[in-house]
Design an enzyme around this catalytic site. Structure first.
Site, short mmCIF file in Angstrom:
data_model
loop_
_atom_site.label_atom_id
_atom_site.label_comp_id
_atom_site.label_asym_id
_atom_site.label_seq_id
_atom_site.Cartn_x
_atom_site.Cartn_y
_atom_site.Cartn_z
CG ASP A 34 -7.70 32.96 -35.11
OD1 ASP A 34 -7.30 32.67 -36.25
OD2 ASP A 34 -7.45 32.29 -34.10
N GLY B 66 -6.17 22.08 -36.00
CA GLY B 66 -7.10 21.47 -36.93
C GLY B 66 -6.85 21.96 -38.35
CG LEU B 67 -4.87 25.72 -40.96
CD1 LEU B 67 -6.11 26.02 -41.78
CD2 LEU B 67 -4.12 27.00 -40.66
CG ASP C 223 -2.15 -0.94 0.97
OD1 ASP C 223 -2.12 -1.70 -0.01
OD2 ASP C 223 -3.12 -0.91 1.76
#
Lengths: 537, 429
Positions: A287, A422-423, A36
């Site tokens: 943007d 993502g571009l 433990d």
């Protein structure tokens, strides 16, 4: 029995450890078997603490079970007191300790230690980490502040005119998601409102600090999962009102400032006009248009999940398509938040269920825990982490709060960057057949090599390192520039594949350099290891 | 036909044995469940189902979280309040969990039910559960059980318990079979292949490894089986193999050039390999190992090292560091010391070295801080706190997760100790 691949929360005694470790002079004696002690590494490795957590484990073994484990507990508690001289002691059992029913509370009482000893009953087979933290904090507060409680019915003495309001900040613990930085952000916010912080607890508080919690005018609860119960008791015992709004996000921070200002009797306007809050303008700037309506899936502890859903829908213009929590204790609040968004909340601590829900909803962004990071990686979806369970990455070197206006700025960056990339995805789509910028290379924000058929993480660095090599070989111009072609014997090639992928590229380069310099061809297994010995590591 | 069994120095056991400090107190060591982390990668169609508590599940993901590149083939069936109320219900619940699991992972051929502290304390009989489930899922899935509980096992002993569970299902070698060599203990696949080539070069071809990489390929064992341990923590496995008639080849463990040579020689001698053949087989890799060690010797020579107990590999590693890299041993702690299996390594330790077995972590920390060693080998719970006190540390767990056995890895093993020292020397902040 519950089949568990990953778990969102540890056992309740780990919650108790988070309280003890956050504090400066409290020691926890835990009746627990060997093994433990793994929990220590959560604090020393994940949080990078330079000190061991203040926990003594009795470390009983099978052969002790027939004998006197109670005696073992008493010796451990006694020795821990002598060695560490704490100002207060917590005593309790882990899941196995609970089964052997030794009564740590009675055993510790019998020792007659000259400090407050607070027994913890944390039912391991029903409850989990956050509950354990909340219960421990509540027991500590009751045990240490209780003796200073005014007689029932006594009215709180009014603050003298001109004296600043005082409050406690309750809830930040060790191993909390950005707790260290949130304390600073909220303390700063309060000081700009002219409010004095009486005690912050349990974060860096002493037992004596807990004893004087009653001196404050009101309590600020940063994490209801952990401090909600203690705050309720303080309200009853000392008549201290609670600020329940958690200041995560611009809107929630404004609500928080307004609520605190009302309790403190000050004007919130100067703080509300804070120019350091960049999120509103960043979100309005053109943007950010492409963020509109992005489908997000939110899952985490209740506090962070509720806050994230509000920020996502009200402050970034996302569409929340799923909202859930693993905090059963706070399920009602999450259900209400989900209902406001027209959703049904997912209340579960089953990782597989969350994975299934996420896969079905097909979000464009996942806001979750480290578990959802796994899910998102597997599904090839961008992800930002908003909540515990924590990972070493959730303890950044820089100041990086979630709360207050600066916290909202941090959130804007950390949620939007995965999408901004993502571009790159569009470009990947356009130039699918480009020899070095191809589909298989994967986009950089998704980690490496996320597009793969089996839905499993690919041997990632391999893809990254090998792809350009293969591509270069196929490009005629480049082939002409290579003076010699080094050939690999098939068994050497196989041997190379056994080298872990993250160093394989280096091994290949070194071996080829070694062979090239010596005119060895083909490269054999022997060459591979000769080169390895030559270059060392 | 067998040559004398061992050419390396063997201890005159007992009389000059180093003193051992035995301690009892808080142990800062993992339990045996942790072995699943490497066992599930080694046996590629096996699944490990821990029957335990949330603590067990939390341990596994905390210890393994960052190391998993694929979906793990392990999980925890978390015991809940209602399971504690009645064992009959617990068994029904377990069956349901296994059914769900096997439906999700149809490629699994071997399932280990792994006992934990709570399952041991409530006396949940996993051997009966394994039998019951084994019948139900035969022949598709073989179901075995062992205990990785912290009340019975320390860290690497989990591997011992797992391999011990495999021994009864190993096929029987025919009575008249030729002598065969069994290499026992989990090795990285690449290391296994290196040894396979070395043994082949010596002409030892009746060779197998335990565990095999797939459930259906576990090696046969019988009276003509000679086995070599690759790990010092396989006491129970060794006993089980001997009950099946196999004979252990005593040897130092294959760490470093010297240890690997002696370990291979134990097999060569048992199989009557001519000296010239043996030398020819190992000359080149042994030379490479010596050369590779030179990279780290500068950093390590004369440095003082302190071992906290962790994997039971401490004694052979200490032997390697003292003899091949000239390090000075301050204290060599180990969770458990198997005197018989470690006899050859113990004999090679410098006289008067302080050994310790078991642990009282607070007292050991006092000793360590007082001794101020140049480098301290310890678990992850202690490493940063010691670094914060100005000590240089090496995470013990890396010695288990990194391939360190054999000639080609000798340099890597030395490098594991040199790197923290080199790093500290490089940092100017």
């Amino acid at each position: 029995m519950q089949l568990t691949v990953w778990t969102y929360e540890g056992p309740p005694h780990v919650g108790a450890m988070r309280i003890a470790t956050a504090m400066t002079d409290v020691h926890y004696v835990l009746h627990a078997p060997q093994g433990d002690t793994y929990a220590d590494l959560l604090f020393t490795m994940i949080e990078r603490r330079g000190e061991r957590p203040p926990v003594t484990y009795t470390t009983f073994q099978a052969r002790d079970l027939g004998g006197d484990t109670a005696d073992l507990f008493q010796r451990a508690a006694h020795d821990a007191y002598e060695r560490f001289k704490p100002a207060a002691m917590l005593v309790g059992a882990s899941c196995t300790g609970e089964l052997i029913q030794d009564d740590p509370a009675g055993l510790a009482r019998a020792l007659g230690l000259p400090i407050p000893v607070i027994p913890l009953e944390l039912p391991s087979y029903q409850r989990k980490e956050n509950w354990g933290a909340a219960e421990t904090f509540y027991r500590l507060v009751r045990g240490l502040a209780g003796p200073h409680m005014p007689a029932p019915g006594t009215a709180r003495p009014a603050r003298k005119p001109g004296e600043p309001a005082r409050c406690n900040i309750l809830g930040p613990t060790a191993l909390g998601f950005r707790h260290r930085d949130d304390v600073r952000a909220v303390t700063d916010l309060l000081s700009r409102l002219g409010v004095v912080v009486n005690v912050t607890a349990p974060w860096q508080a002493s037992a004596a600090d807990i004893a004087r919690l009653g001196d404050a005018d009101f309590n600020v609860v940063l994490y209801p999962e952990i401090a909600g119960q203690a705050a309720q008791w303080l309200k009853r015992a000392f008549g201290q009102p609670t600020v329940a709004t958690v200041p995560i996000g611009v809107g929630a921070t404004r609500d928080f400032v307004t609520e605190v200002a009302r309790l403190a009797g000050v004007d919130p306007a100067p703080v509300l006009a804070d120019a350091a809050s960049r999120l509103p303008w960043y979100s309005r700037s053109v943007d950010s248009t492409y963020l509109t309506g992005k489908r997000v899936f939110v899952f985490g502890d209740a506090t962070h999940a509720i806050a994230a859903a509000r920020i996502a829908s009200e402050e970034l213009g996302f569409k929340v398509v799923g909202l859930g929590t693993y905090s059963h204790e706070q399920a009602r609040d999450v259900r209400e938040a989900a209902a406001r968004l027209g959703l049904e909340a997912l209340i579960t601590d089953d990782y597989l269920e969350v994975e299934a829900a996420c896969a079905e909803l097909q979000p464009e962004l996942v806001l979750g825990t480290q578990m959802e990071r796994h899910i998102a990686k597997r599904l090839g979806i961008p992800c930002a982490v908003i909540s515990a369970p924590v990972h070493v990455q959730d303890f950044p070197a820089r100041y990086s709060p979630q709360m207050g206006f600066e916290g909202a700025n941090v959130i804007f960056d950390s949620w939007v960057h995965p999408l901004m990339m993502g571009l790159e995805e569009h470009l990947l789509g356009m130039f699918r057949d480009d020899f070095e910028f191809n589909d298989g290379a994967g986009s950089s924000h998704l980690g490496h090599g996320t597009k793969h058929a089996a839905g499993r993480p690919a041997p990632v660095t391999d893809a990254v390192e090998r792809a350009p090599v293969v591509a270069a070989m196929e490009a005629p111009v480049l082939v002409a520039e290579r003076p010699i072609v080094l050939s690999w014997a098939p068994d050497a090639e196989l041997e190379l594949k056994k080298i872990p992928f993250f160093v394989r590229g280096k091994a290949r380069r070194n071996t080829e350099k070694f062979a090239g310099e010596r005119g060895i061809s083909p490269i054999t297994v022997e060459t591979l290891y000769d080169a390895k010995a030559h270059f060392g590591r | 036909m067998n040559a004398p069994l061992l050419a390396t120095p063997v201890p005159a056991s007992g009389c000059d044995a180093p003193p051992i400090l035995r301690e009892r107190g808080q142990r800062e060591v993992f339990c045996g469940l942790t072995g699943i982390m490497w066992l599930h990668r080694k046996i590629q169609d096996a699944f490990f189902l821990i029957v335990g508590s949330r603590t067990c599940a939390h341990l596994m993901q905390s210890a393994a979280g960052v190391m998993i590149f694929a979906e793990p083939r392990f999980a925890t069936a978390i015991i809940e309040e209602k399971d504690l109320a009645g064992l009959a219900d617990a068994n029904a619940e377990l069956d349901a969990v296994v059914e769900r699991l096997l439906a999700r992972r149809p490629e699994i051929r071997m399932l280990f039910l792994v006992g934990s502290c709570p399952s041991e304390v409530i006396k949940l009989d996993l051997s009966r559960a394994a039998l019951r489930l084994g019948q139900r899922f035969a022949p598709q899935v073989r179901v075995l059980n062992y205990s990785g509980s912290g009340i019975e096992t320390t860290f690497t002993q989990g591997e011992d318990a797992c391999l011990t569970a495999l021994v009864p299902i190993l096929p029987e070698e025919p009575a008249g079979a030729q002598a065969s060599l069994l290499v026992v203990g989990v090795l990285a696949d690449a290391v296994e292949d290196q040894f396979r080539r070395l043994f082949a070069a010596m002409g030892i071809t009746r060779l197998a490894f335990l565990p095999a990489r797939r459930a259906g390929e576990m090696p046969a064992v019988g009276a003509n089986t000679r086995y070599l341990l690759v790990q010092p923590f396989l006491g129970e496995t060794a006993r089980a193999l001997e009950n099946r008639g196999a004979t252990r080849l005593p040897a130092p463990f294959p760490l470093g050039a010297e240890g690997t040579t002696a370990w291979l020689r134990a097999a060569a001698d048992a199989f009557g390999v001519a000296d010239s053949v043996f030398e020819a087989a190992i000359a080149a890799p042994r030379e490479r190992a010596s050369k590779a060690l030179q990279h780290s010797r500068r950093a390590l020579r004369g440095r003082r090292i302190f071992f906290f107990p962790d994997s039971q590999l401490e004694i052979p590693i200490a032997r390697f560091l003292s003899r091949e890299l000239e390090m000075e041993l301050v204290e060599v702690g180990t969770p458990y010391l198997h005197k018989e299996h470690l006899a050859a390594d113990l004999a090679l330790l410098p006289a008067g070295v302080q050994l310790s077995e078991g642990q009282d972590v607070d007292r050991q920390l006092d000793r360590c801080l007082a001794a101020a060693p140049d480098i301290t080998v310890c678990g992850l719970g202690l490493a940063n706190p010691l670094e914060a006190r100005g000590l240089t540390t090496k995470w013990a767990i890396e010695l288990v997760f990194t391939p360190i056995q054999g000639f080609e890895q000798a340099g890597d093993l030395a490098e594991l100790f040199a790197r923290p020292l080199n790093r500290r020397a490089a940092l100017e902040v």
